[in-house]
Design a protein around this motif. Structure first.
Motif, PDB file in Angstrom:
ATOM      1  N   MET A   1       0.759  -0.933   0.281  1.00  0.00           N
ATOM      2  CA  MET A   1      -0.135   0.030   0.162  1.00  0.00           C
ATOM      3  C   MET A   1       0.590   1.397   0.247  1.00  0.00           C
ATOM      4  O   MET A   1       1.937   1.427   0.567  1.00  0.00           O
ATOM      5  CB  MET A   1      -1.041   0.277   0.792  1.00  0.00           C
ATOM      6  N   THR A   2       0.299   1.631  -1.100  1.00  0.00           N
ATOM      7  CA  THR A   2       1.746   3.638  -0.481  1.00  0.00           C
ATOM      8  C   THR A   2       0.719   4.081  -0.037  1.00  0.00           C
ATOM      9  O   THR A   2       0.239   4.108   0.893  1.00  0.00           O
ATOM     10  CB  THR A   2       1.005   4.395  -1.509  1.00  0.00           C
ATOM     11  N   GLU A   3       1.442   5.506   0.023  1.00  0.00           N
ATOM     12  CA  GLU A   3       1.118   6.581   1.663  1.00  0.00           C
ATOM     13  C   GLU A   3      -0.510   6.799   0.959  1.00  0.00           C
ATOM     14  O   GLU A   3      -0.563   6.991   0.228  1.00  0.00           O
ATOM     15  CB  GLU A   3       2.575   7.741   1.098  1.00  0.00           C
ATOM     16  N   PRO A   4      -0.865   7.811   2.002  1.00  0.00           N
ATOM     17  CA  PRO A   4      -2.622   8.666   1.645  1.00  0.00           C
ATOM     18  C   PRO A   4      -2.535   9.439   1.035  1.00  0.00           C
ATOM     19  O   PRO A   4      -1.304   9.522   0.888  1.00  0.00           O
ATOM     20  CB  PRO A   4      -2.503   8.070   3.397  1.00  0.00           C
ATOM     21  N   ALA A   5      -3.351   9.178   0.442  1.00  0.00           N
ATOM     22  CA  ALA A   5      -3.382  11.066   0.118  1.00  0.00           C
ATOM     23  C   ALA A   5      -3.199  11.922   0.559  1.00  0.00           C
ATOM     24  O   ALA A   5      -3.939  12.135   1.415  1.00  0.00           O
ATOM     25  CB  ALA A   5      -4.340  11.061  -1.253  1.00  0.00           C
ATOM     26  N   THR A   6      -2.092  12.872   0.382  1.00  0.00           N
ATOM     27  CA  THR A   6      -2.298  14.053   0.824  1.00  0.00           C
ATOM     28  C   THR A   6      -2.058  15.561  -0.287  1.00  0.00           C
ATOM     29  O   THR A   6      -1.762  15.028  -1.168  1.00  0.00           O
ATOM     30  CB  THR A   6      -0.740  14.635   1.477  1.00  0.00           C
ATOM     31  N   VAL A   7      -2.463  16.109   0.503  1.00  0.00           N
ATOM     32  CA  VAL A   7      -2.502  17.344  -0.954  1.00  0.00           C
ATOM     33  C   VAL A   7      -2.300  19.118   0.124  1.00  0.00           C
ATOM     34  O   VAL A   7      -2.867  18.699   1.302  1.00  0.00           O
ATOM     35  CB  VAL A   7      -4.427  17.368  -1.184  1.00  0.00           C
ATOM     36  N   PRO A   8      -2.007  19.268  -0.117  1.00  0.00           N
ATOM     37  CA  PRO A   8      -1.275  20.908   0.740  1.00  0.00           C
ATOM     38  C   PRO A   8      -3.192  21.379   1.119  1.00  0.00           C
ATOM     39  O   PRO A   8      -4.145  21.208   0.630  1.00  0.00           O
ATOM     40  CB  PRO A   8      -1.294  21.769  -0.402  1.00  0.00           C
ATOM     41  N   PRO A   9      -2.716  22.166   2.481  1.00  0.00           N
ATOM     42  CA  PRO A   9      -3.654  22.325   3.500  1.00  0.00           C
ATOM     43  C   PRO A   9      -4.955  23.380   2.734  1.00  0.00           C
ATOM     44  O   PRO A   9      -6.298  23.398   2.862  1.00  0.00           O
ATOM     45  CB  PRO A   9      -3.107  23.755   3.863  1.00  0.00           C
ATOM     46  N   ASP A  10      -4.525  23.990   1.246  1.00  0.00           N
ATOM     47  CA  ASP A  10      -5.392  24.403   0.647  1.00  0.00           C
ATOM     48  C   ASP A  10      -6.262  23.903  -0.503  1.00  0.00           C
ATOM     49  O   ASP A  10      -6.953  24.526  -1.180  1.00  0.00           O
ATOM     50  CB  ASP A  10      -4.597  25.469  -0.027  1.00  0.00           C
ATOM     51  N   TYR A  11      -6.650  22.753  -0.186  1.00  0.00           N
ATOM     52  CA  TYR A  11      -7.208  21.793  -1.167  1.00  0.00           C
ATOM     53  C   TYR A  11      -7.566  20.970  -0.449  1.00  0.00           C
ATOM     54  O   TYR A  11      -7.414  20.331   0.557  1.00  0.00           O
ATOM     55  CB  TYR A  11      -6.229  21.159  -2.364  1.00  0.00           C
ATOM     56  N   GLU A  12      -8.926  20.310  -0.907  1.00  0.00           N
ATOM     57  CA  GLU A  12      -9.350  18.608  -0.880  1.00  0.00           C
ATOM     58  C   GLU A  12      -9.929  17.873  -1.613  1.00  0.00           C
ATOM     59  O   GLU A  12     -10.220  18.335  -2.381  1.00  0.00           O
ATOM     60  CB  GLU A  12     -10.583  18.836   0.345  1.00  0.00           C
ATOM     61  N   LEU A  13      -9.658  16.530  -0.814  1.00  0.00           N
ATOM     62  CA  LEU A  13      -9.858  15.208  -1.551  1.00  0.00           C
ATOM     63  C   LEU A  13     -11.695  15.158  -1.455  1.00  0.00           C
ATOM     64  O   LEU A  13     -11.806  14.788  -0.156  1.00  0.00           O
ATOM     65  CB  LEU A  13      -9.303  14.428  -2.241  1.00  0.00           C
ATOM     66  N   ASP A  14     -12.579  14.891  -2.186  1.00  0.00           N
ATOM     67  CA  ASP A  14     -14.219  14.031  -1.604  1.00  0.00           C
ATOM     68  C   ASP A  14     -14.922  13.760  -2.947  1.00  0.00           C
ATOM     69  O   ASP A  14     -14.280  13.690  -4.397  1.00  0.00           O
ATOM     70  CB  ASP A  14     -14.830  15.867  -1.898  1.00  0.00           C
ATOM     71  N   ASP A  15     -15.104  12.141  -3.191  1.00  0.00           N
ATOM     72  CA  ASP A  15     -15.445  11.687  -3.417  1.00  0.00           C
ATOM     73  C   ASP A  15     -16.652  11.632  -3.893  1.00  0.00           C
ATOM     74  O   ASP A  15     -17.172  10.862  -4.310  1.00  0.00           O
ATOM     75  CB  ASP A  15     -15.076   9.882  -3.068  1.00  0.00           C
TER      76      ASP A  15
END
Length: 153
Positions: A1-15
């Motif tokens: 398993m790879t590292e969890p998805a990380t995004v810069p604090p100015d962004y977010e992921l949503d499904d």
């Protein structure tokens, strides 16, 4: 398993499919995406409605969708990764890596066989195990509708 998805604090992921900005998606696919120009808006809408999973990248401050990925599949054994993009002005922050990681390595698709067609970003997809097909893979190329046969695609 790879590292969890990380995004810069100015962004977010949503499904959440309800959060997808359909106008922004259509604008990108119809004006910037080399792979989608043969589609009309009705086709894009049907693909979005039928998607097995979608993941968007959003600016936290504005809620604006700045990236997207769609998957078609059965949710059990296979998935097809499609329409992956990050708007040009938001590239270079690791959003593409986070987006693909969230779609492919995290959530319900982590154990599926994934497929993809692309003319670019091979290095990005290689990070997630995408490689040329082996001798077990056959494919029938897309047949464009008559009206779109002369367009890009």
């Amino acid at each position: 398993m790879t590292e969890p998805a990380t995004v810069p604090p100015d962004y977010e992921l949503d499904d959440d499919p309800a959060r997808v900005d359909r106008d922004a998606l259509w604008a990108f696919l119809s004006e910037q995406a080399y792979w989608a120009r043969w589609r009309d808006r009705a086709v894009v809408e049907r693909q979005l409605d039928a998607a097995w999973r979608v993941v968007g990248v959003y600016e936290r401050a504005t809620g604006r969708m700045v990236g997207f990925a769609r998957a078609a599949g059965d949710g059990v054994s296979v998935a097809y990764l499609a329409d992956v993009y990050v708007l040009p002005e938001h590239r270079g922050h690791g959003l593409g890596v986070a987006l693909v990681r969230a779609m492919v390595d995290e959530g319900p698709g982590a154990t599926l066989r994934w497929m993809l067609h692309t003319n670019d970003a091979h290095g990005l997809y290689a990070k997630f195990g995408f490689a040329p097909p082996n001798d077990q893979y056959l494919e029938r190329p897309r047949r464009l509708p008559e009206a779109a046969a002369g367009g890009a695609g």
